[in-house]
Motif scaffolding. Structure first.
Motif, PDB file in Angstrom:
ATOM      1  N   ARG A 190      42.779  42.585  44.077  1.00 14.40           N
ATOM      2  CA  ARG A 190      43.731  41.353  44.644  1.00 14.40           C
ATOM      3  C   ARG A 190      42.782  40.044  43.596  1.00 14.40           C
ATOM      4  O   ARG A 190      41.619  40.535  43.774  1.00 14.40           O
ATOM      5  N   THR A 215      41.012  36.640  43.996  1.00 21.12           N
ATOM      6  CA  THR A 215      41.676  35.140  44.561  1.00 21.12           C
ATOM      7  C   THR A 215      41.385  34.116  42.939  1.00 21.12           C
ATOM      8  O   THR A 215      40.130  33.921  42.791  1.00 21.12           O
ATOM      9  N   GLN A 216      41.898  33.140  43.422  1.00 20.66           N
ATOM     10  CA  GLN A 216      41.699  32.022  42.590  1.00 20.66           C
ATOM     11  C   GLN A 216      42.375  30.554  43.075  1.00 20.66           C
ATOM     12  O   GLN A 216      43.411  30.502  43.703  1.00 20.66           O
ATOM     13  N   VAL A 273      46.504  34.144  46.743  1.00 23.28           N
ATOM     14  CA  VAL A 273      46.026  35.671  46.639  1.00 23.28           C
ATOM     15  C   VAL A 273      46.581  36.199  45.630  1.00 23.28           C
ATOM     16  O   VAL A 273      47.636  36.174  46.185  1.00 23.28           O
ATOM     17  N   LYS A 274      46.435  36.230  44.019  1.00 22.93           N
ATOM     18  CA  LYS A 274      47.521  37.159  43.590  1.00 22.93           C
ATOM     19  C   LYS A 274      47.027  38.894  43.589  1.00 22.93           C
ATOM     20  O   LYS A 274      46.478  38.931  43.249  1.00 22.93           O
ATOM     21  N   ASP A 324      42.447  29.054  46.685  1.00 21.76           N
ATOM     22  CA  ASP A 324      42.855  29.084  47.355  1.00 21.76           C
ATOM     23  C   ASP A 324      44.039  30.311  47.370  1.00 21.76           C
ATOM     24  O   ASP A 324      45.341  30.919  48.266  1.00 21.76           O
TER      25      ASP A 324
END
Length: 283
Positions: A13, A15-16, A20-21, A18
């Motif tokens: 996972r 985070t970029q 979360v990919k 807000d």
């Protein structure tokens, strides 16, 4: 990346801002997938010159991968449970010493993850055991209640005594303030309501029209009524406040079926002591 054994994939996972990919790689795909498959450290000096490198993340994120160091995370059994991957060393290129340091960190991470999973597994099993224990306690309580009801009915010398004995047990088991039996008169269509308060334990009777009040509603529809907002229910009849001597707040009624599935009466409980009211367990 952590292994998803069920799908034979690596999962990470990112985070970029807000958002979360989630990144998923098949074992064997990309640099991390290759490390997961081989179980060996991989040091790549120029990612774009390595055929195993997958450019899709760079293209979607705008990031530019140059150098890569990826090491397997192995648990105490030597099984690969994930991959630790670092990108773009700030000064120069990744070295064998970097690989040794990262491998040591990966080992510690694997131990922590395994311990965490073991702890979670034990916790879940404990919760399952607690659920089973609670179900057994409910079952024992239900069996005791049935035994007490059978005993109360066996001691009864009349219908009224039987109603009183059953209501005493029901009020105690369901923590209700009052209870009632209703019996339909097949000839007139009227019902007789046998009512008892938990404090006085005196059985009183009253005459009801067909369909009147909550018991009448349950008998007419041949279905249970459970309402913790009694005064908002369509079956609410304010005259019952006078009959019972207190305002109705919560009510639970279950119809009594005869041999040919016709409703011959109902049993009702009123005003659960718990502020949350009656629930499925009481029903």
């Amino acid at each position: 990346y952590l292994m998803d054994d069920a799908k034979n994939e690596l999962v990470s996972r990112v985070t970029q801002g807000d958002a979360v990919k989630q990144i998923r790689l098949k074992v064997g795909d990309g640099i991390a997938g290759h490390v997961a498959e081989s179980g060996k450290t991989l040091l790549v000096k120029d990612a774009y010159k390595d055929s195993r490198f997958d450019r899709s993340w760079d293209l979607s994120s705008g990031y530019r991968t140059k150098s890569i160091l990826a090491v397997p995370m192995k648990n105490h059994l030597g099984r690969t449970i994930g991959v630790v991957q670092v990108l773009n060393k700030v000064t120069g290129e990744f070295t064998d010493l970097d690989a040794v340091v990262l491998a040591a960190l990966a080992t510690q991470a694997a131990i922590s993850i395994d311990n965490s999973r073991l702890f979670l597994s034990v916790t879940q099993k404990n919760m399952q055991l607690m659920d089973i224990k609670e179900q057994l306690e409910h079952r024992v309580r239900d069996l005791k209640l049935l035994f007490d009801l059978e005993s109360a009915m066996g001691r009864a010398g009349s219908l009224e005594e039987m109603f009183k004995g059953v209501l005493i047990e029901a009020l105690a088991a369901c923590e209700a303030r009052a209870g009632a039996f209703a019996l339909r008169d097949a000839n007139t269509g009227y019902c007789t309501l046998y009512f008892m308060d938990e404090k006085s334990k005196r059985l009183k009777s009253s005459r009801l029209r067909a369909g009147q009040g909550f018991v009448g509603f349950a008998m007419e529809h041949n279905d249970a009524v459970l309402s913790n907002e009694a005064r908002e229910h369509e079956a609410f009849d304010p005259t019952f406040d006078e009959v019972f001597g207190f305002p109705l707040k919560s009510v639970l009624v279950v119809p009594l079926e005869g041999e040919d599935d016709t409703t011959v009466g109902a049993i009702a409980l009123y005003n659960k002591h718990d502020i949350l009211g009656f629930g499925e367990e009481e029903r």
